[in-house]
Design a protein around this motif. Structure first.
Motif, PDB file in Angstrom:
ATOM      1  N   ARG A  86      57.555  31.777  -7.085  1.00  0.00           N
ATOM      2  CA  ARG A  86      58.276  32.111  -8.314  1.00  0.00           C
ATOM      3  C   ARG A  86      59.525  32.937  -8.039  1.00  0.00           C
ATOM      4  NH1 ARG A  86      54.798  32.225 -13.265  1.00  0.00           N
ATOM      5  NH2 ARG A  86      52.976  30.990 -12.716  1.00  0.00           N
ATOM      6  N   GLY A  87      59.687  33.377  -6.799  1.00  0.00           N
ATOM      7  CA  GLY A  87      60.854  34.174  -6.444  1.00  0.00           C
ATOM      8  C   GLY A  87      60.820  35.590  -7.006  1.00  0.00           C
ATOM      9  N   CYS A  88      59.625  36.117  -7.203  1.00  0.00           N
ATOM     10  CA  CYS A  88      59.464  37.459  -7.767  1.00  0.00           C
ATOM     11  C   CYS A  88      59.490  38.518  -6.661  1.00  0.00           C
ATOM     12  CB  CYS A  88      58.139  37.572  -8.511  1.00  0.00           C
ATOM     13  SG  CYS A  88      58.037  36.509  -9.963  1.00  0.00           S
ATOM     14  N   LEU A  89      60.152  39.616  -6.926  1.00  0.00           N
ATOM     15  CA  LEU A  89      60.181  40.732  -5.985  1.00  0.00           C
ATOM     16  C   LEU A  89      58.790  41.338  -5.851  1.00  0.00           C
ATOM     17  CD1 LEU A  89      61.958  42.425  -4.148  1.00  0.00           C
ATOM     18  CD2 LEU A  89      62.532  43.840  -6.119  1.00  0.00           C
ATOM     19  N   THR A  90      58.103  41.502  -6.977  1.00  0.00           N
ATOM     20  CA  THR A  90      56.694  41.879  -7.027  1.00  0.00           C
ATOM     21  C   THR A  90      56.099  41.142  -8.220  1.00  0.00           C
ATOM     22  OG1 THR A  90      56.851  43.729  -8.579  1.00  0.00           O
ATOM     23  CG2 THR A  90      57.218  44.233  -6.226  1.00  0.00           C
ATOM     24  N   CYS A  91      54.800  41.216  -8.376  1.00  0.00           N
ATOM     25  CA  CYS A  91      54.166  40.568  -9.529  1.00  0.00           C
ATOM     26  C   CYS A  91      54.583  41.236 -10.840  1.00  0.00           C
ATOM     27  CB  CYS A  91      52.649  40.599  -9.369  1.00  0.00           C
ATOM     28  SG  CYS A  91      52.057  39.521  -8.044  1.00  0.00           S
ATOM     29  N   ALA A  92      55.005  42.488 -10.807  1.00  0.00           N
ATOM     30  CA  ALA A  92      55.477  43.161 -12.015  1.00  0.00           C
ATOM     31  C   ALA A  92      56.702  42.456 -12.590  1.00  0.00           C
ATOM     32  CB  ALA A  92      55.809  44.625 -11.704  1.00  0.00           C
ATOM     33  N   HIS A  93      57.427  41.733 -11.763  1.00  0.00           N
ATOM     34  CA  HIS A  93      58.637  41.040 -12.194  1.00  0.00           C
ATOM     35  C   HIS A  93      58.365  39.644 -12.759  1.00  0.00           C
ATOM     36  CE1 HIS A  93      60.070  44.130  -9.405  1.00  0.00           C
ATOM     37  NE2 HIS A  93      61.133  44.152 -10.188  1.00  0.00           N
ATOM     38  N   CYS A  94      57.117  39.244 -12.762  1.00  0.00           N
ATOM     39  CA  CYS A  94      56.747  37.904 -13.240  1.00  0.00           C
ATOM     40  C   CYS A  94      56.596  37.913 -14.759  1.00  0.00           C
ATOM     41  CB  CYS A  94      55.434  37.470 -12.583  1.00  0.00           C
ATOM     42  SG  CYS A  94      54.903  35.808 -13.065  1.00  0.00           S
ATOM     43  N   LEU A  95      57.036  36.838 -15.399  1.00  0.00           N
ATOM     44  CA  LEU A  95      56.917  36.710 -16.857  1.00  0.00           C
ATOM     45  C   LEU A  95      55.453  36.620 -17.308  1.00  0.00           C
ATOM     46  CD1 LEU A  95      59.837  34.206 -17.564  1.00  0.00           C
ATOM     47  CD2 LEU A  95      59.791  36.687 -17.948  1.00  0.00           C
ATOM     48  N   GLU A  96      54.566  36.215 -16.398  1.00  0.00           N
ATOM     49  CA  GLU A  96      53.149  36.066 -16.750  1.00  0.00           C
ATOM     50  C   GLU A  96      52.298  37.267 -16.331  1.00  0.00           C
ATOM     51  OE1 GLU A  96      51.475  32.245 -15.768  1.00  0.00           O
ATOM     52  OE2 GLU A  96      53.429  31.299 -16.046  1.00  0.00           O
ATOM     53  N   TYR A  97      52.950  38.378 -16.016  1.00  0.00           N
ATOM     54  CA  TYR A  97      52.221  39.581 -15.606  1.00  0.00           C
ATOM     55  C   TYR A  97      51.477  40.172 -16.786  1.00  0.00           C
ATOM     56  CZ  TYR A  97      51.208  44.284 -14.014  1.00  0.00           C
ATOM     57  OH  TYR A  97      50.558  45.450 -13.686  1.00  0.00           O
ATOM     58  N   PRO A  98      50.236  40.574 -16.595  1.00  0.00           N
ATOM     59  CA  PRO A  98      49.346  40.314 -15.467  1.00  0.00           C
ATOM     60  C   PRO A  98      48.585  39.003 -15.665  1.00  0.00           C
ATOM     61  CG  PRO A  98      48.273  41.844 -16.955  1.00  0.00           C
ATOM     62  CD  PRO A  98      49.624  41.487 -17.558  1.00  0.00           C
ATOM     63  N   CYS A  99      48.510  38.217 -14.644  1.00  0.00           N
ATOM     64  CA  CYS A  99      47.817  36.928 -14.708  1.00  0.00           C
ATOM     65  C   CYS A  99      46.335  37.108 -14.365  1.00  0.00           C
ATOM     66  CB  CYS A  99      48.470  35.940 -13.753  1.00  0.00           C
ATOM     67  SG  CYS A  99      48.261  36.389 -12.013  1.00  0.00           S
ATOM     68  N   ASP A 100      45.583  36.024 -14.468  1.00  0.00           N
ATOM     69  CA  ASP A 100      44.150  36.077 -14.172  1.00  0.00           C
ATOM     70  C   ASP A 100      43.872  36.478 -12.723  1.00  0.00           C
ATOM     71  OD1 ASP A 100      43.550  35.340 -16.767  1.00  0.00           O
ATOM     72  OD2 ASP A 100      43.231  33.213 -16.273  1.00  0.00           O
ATOM     73  N   LYS A 101      44.701  35.984 -11.800  1.00  0.00           N
ATOM     74  CA  LYS A 101      44.505  36.332 -10.378  1.00  0.00           C
ATOM     75  C   LYS A 101      44.615  37.840 -10.188  1.00  0.00           C
ATOM     76  CE  LYS A 101      46.591  32.109  -8.715  1.00  0.00           C
ATOM     77  NZ  LYS A 101      47.811  31.526  -8.223  1.00  0.00           N
ATOM     78  N   LEU A 102      45.632  38.427 -10.816  1.00  0.00           N
ATOM     79  CA  LEU A 102      45.823  39.877 -10.686  1.00  0.00           C
ATOM     80  C   LEU A 102      44.709  40.650 -11.372  1.00  0.00           C
ATOM     81  CD1 LEU A 102      49.653  40.382 -11.129  1.00  0.00           C
ATOM     82  CD2 LEU A 102      48.299  40.882  -9.109  1.00  0.00           C
ATOM     83  N   GLU A 103      44.300  40.208 -12.545  1.00  0.00           N
ATOM     84  CA  GLU A 103      43.226  40.909 -13.266  1.00  0.00           C
ATOM     85  C   GLU A 103      41.963  40.985 -12.401  1.00  0.00           C
ATOM     86  OE1 GLU A 103      43.485  42.716 -15.798  1.00  0.00           O
ATOM     87  OE2 GLU A 103      45.136  41.951 -16.991  1.00  0.00           O
ATOM     88  N   LYS A 104      41.621  39.901 -11.727  1.00  0.00           N
ATOM     89  CA  LYS A 104      40.459  39.904 -10.830  1.00  0.00           C
ATOM     90  C   LYS A 104      40.685  40.850  -9.657  1.00  0.00           C
ATOM     91  CE  LYS A 104      39.141  35.195 -11.949  1.00  0.00           C
ATOM     92  NZ  LYS A 104      39.160  33.804 -11.534  1.00  0.00           N
ATOM     93  N   PHE A 105      41.890  40.829  -9.114  1.00  0.00           N
ATOM     94  CA  PHE A 105      42.241  41.691  -7.981  1.00  0.00           C
ATOM     95  C   PHE A 105      42.197  43.166  -8.376  1.00  0.00           C
ATOM     96  CE2 PHE A 105      45.702  43.864  -5.649  1.00  0.00           C
ATOM     97  CZ  PHE A 105      45.142  43.820  -4.385  1.00  0.00           C
ATOM     98  N   PHE A 106      42.667  43.487  -9.571  1.00  0.00           N
ATOM     99  CA  PHE A 106      42.720  44.882 -10.024  1.00  0.00           C
ATOM    100  C   PHE A 106      41.340  45.512 -10.163  1.00  0.00           C
ATOM    101  CE2 PHE A 106      46.983  43.984 -12.342  1.00  0.00           C
ATOM    102  CZ  PHE A 106      47.685  44.194 -11.172  1.00  0.00           C
ATOM    103  N   VAL A 107      40.295  44.692 -10.283  1.00  0.00           N
ATOM    104  CA  VAL A 107      38.931  45.229 -10.359  1.00  0.00           C
ATOM    105  C   VAL A 107      38.606  46.011  -9.084  1.00  0.00           C
ATOM    106  CG1 VAL A 107      36.484  44.604 -10.447  1.00  0.00           C
ATOM    107  CG2 VAL A 107      38.115  43.465 -11.964  1.00  0.00           C
ATOM    108  N   THR A 108      39.026  45.477  -7.939  1.00  0.00           N
ATOM    109  CA  THR A 108      38.751  46.159  -6.672  1.00  0.00           C
ATOM    110  C   THR A 108      39.881  47.086  -6.246  1.00  0.00           C
ATOM    111  OG1 THR A 108      39.594  44.275  -5.405  1.00  0.00           O
ATOM    112  CG2 THR A 108      37.213  44.376  -5.764  1.00  0.00           C
ATOM    113  N   ASP A 109      41.076  46.902  -6.805  1.00  0.00           N
ATOM    114  CA  ASP A 109      42.230  47.710  -6.407  1.00  0.00           C
ATOM    115  C   ASP A 109      43.031  48.204  -7.623  1.00  0.00           C
ATOM    116  OD1 ASP A 109      42.468  47.818  -3.403  1.00  0.00           O
ATOM    117  OD2 ASP A 109      42.119  45.682  -3.725  1.00  0.00           O
ATOM    118  N   PRO A 110      42.443  49.137  -8.390  1.00  0.00           N
ATOM    119  CA  PRO A 110      43.142  49.631  -9.587  1.00  0.00           C
ATOM    120  C   PRO A 110      44.443  50.371  -9.283  1.00  0.00           C
ATOM    121  CG  PRO A 110      41.114  50.879  -9.198  1.00  0.00           C
ATOM    122  CD  PRO A 110      41.127  49.738  -8.224  1.00  0.00           C
ATOM    123  N   ASP A 111      44.587  50.929  -8.091  1.00  0.00           N
ATOM    124  CA  ASP A 111      45.847  51.594  -7.732  1.00  0.00           C
ATOM    125  C   ASP A 111      47.010  50.600  -7.695  1.00  0.00           C
ATOM    126  OD1 ASP A 111      44.665  54.076  -7.551  1.00  0.00           O
ATOM    127  OD2 ASP A 111      44.418  53.998  -5.376  1.00  0.00           O
TER     128      ASP A 111
END
Length: 121
Positions: A84-109
């Motif tokens: 998507r050419g994003c600098l980070t996922c915060a720059h994505c229009l779909e933030y936060p996506c399902d992939k990130l939501e699952k990831f954030f369970v183990t890495d809330p920081d």
């Protein structure tokens, strides 16, 4: 907000990553000891079945050229952000996506880091 060079697409801070730190360890014996600990951490925290010899060197997820941990190379979050050419996922229009939501369970920081970036624009 300026994005730290050593922040992964997902919000993890690479300069605090045990793999990144082991990559920079000059003492081979200490590096080997660190890789044993990383393999244990990967099993406990991420349910990854890694052996110490599977822990490859890494210069950071967003490093344009250089070494990349095998797990990061296969990371779906990293792949998506790069496509998507994003600098980070915060720059994505779909933030936060399902992939990130699952990831954030183990890495809330990581979520806190990305939310801070997102709040700055």
């Amino acid at each position: 907000m300026e994005i730290p060079e050593l922040m992964a697409y997902c919000g993890l801070k690479c300069d605090g990553c045990p793999i990144y730190l082991a990559t920079r360890e000059a003492d081979p014996q200490e590096q080997a000891r660190m890789k044993v600990g990383i393999a244990e951490l990967a099993r406990e925290h991420y349910k990854m079945d890694l052996k110490p010899e599977d822990i490859t060197d890494c210069d950071g997820c967003r490093t344009p050229a250089g070494r990349l941990f095998s797990g990061c190379r296969r990371c779906e979050i990293r792949k998506c952000a790069r496509e998507r050419g994003c600098l980070t996922c915060a720059h994505c229009l779909e933030y936060p996506c399902d992939k990130l939501e699952k990831f954030f369970v183990t890495d809330p920081d990581a979520r806190r880091s990305l939310d801070e970036i997102r709040s700055s624009f």
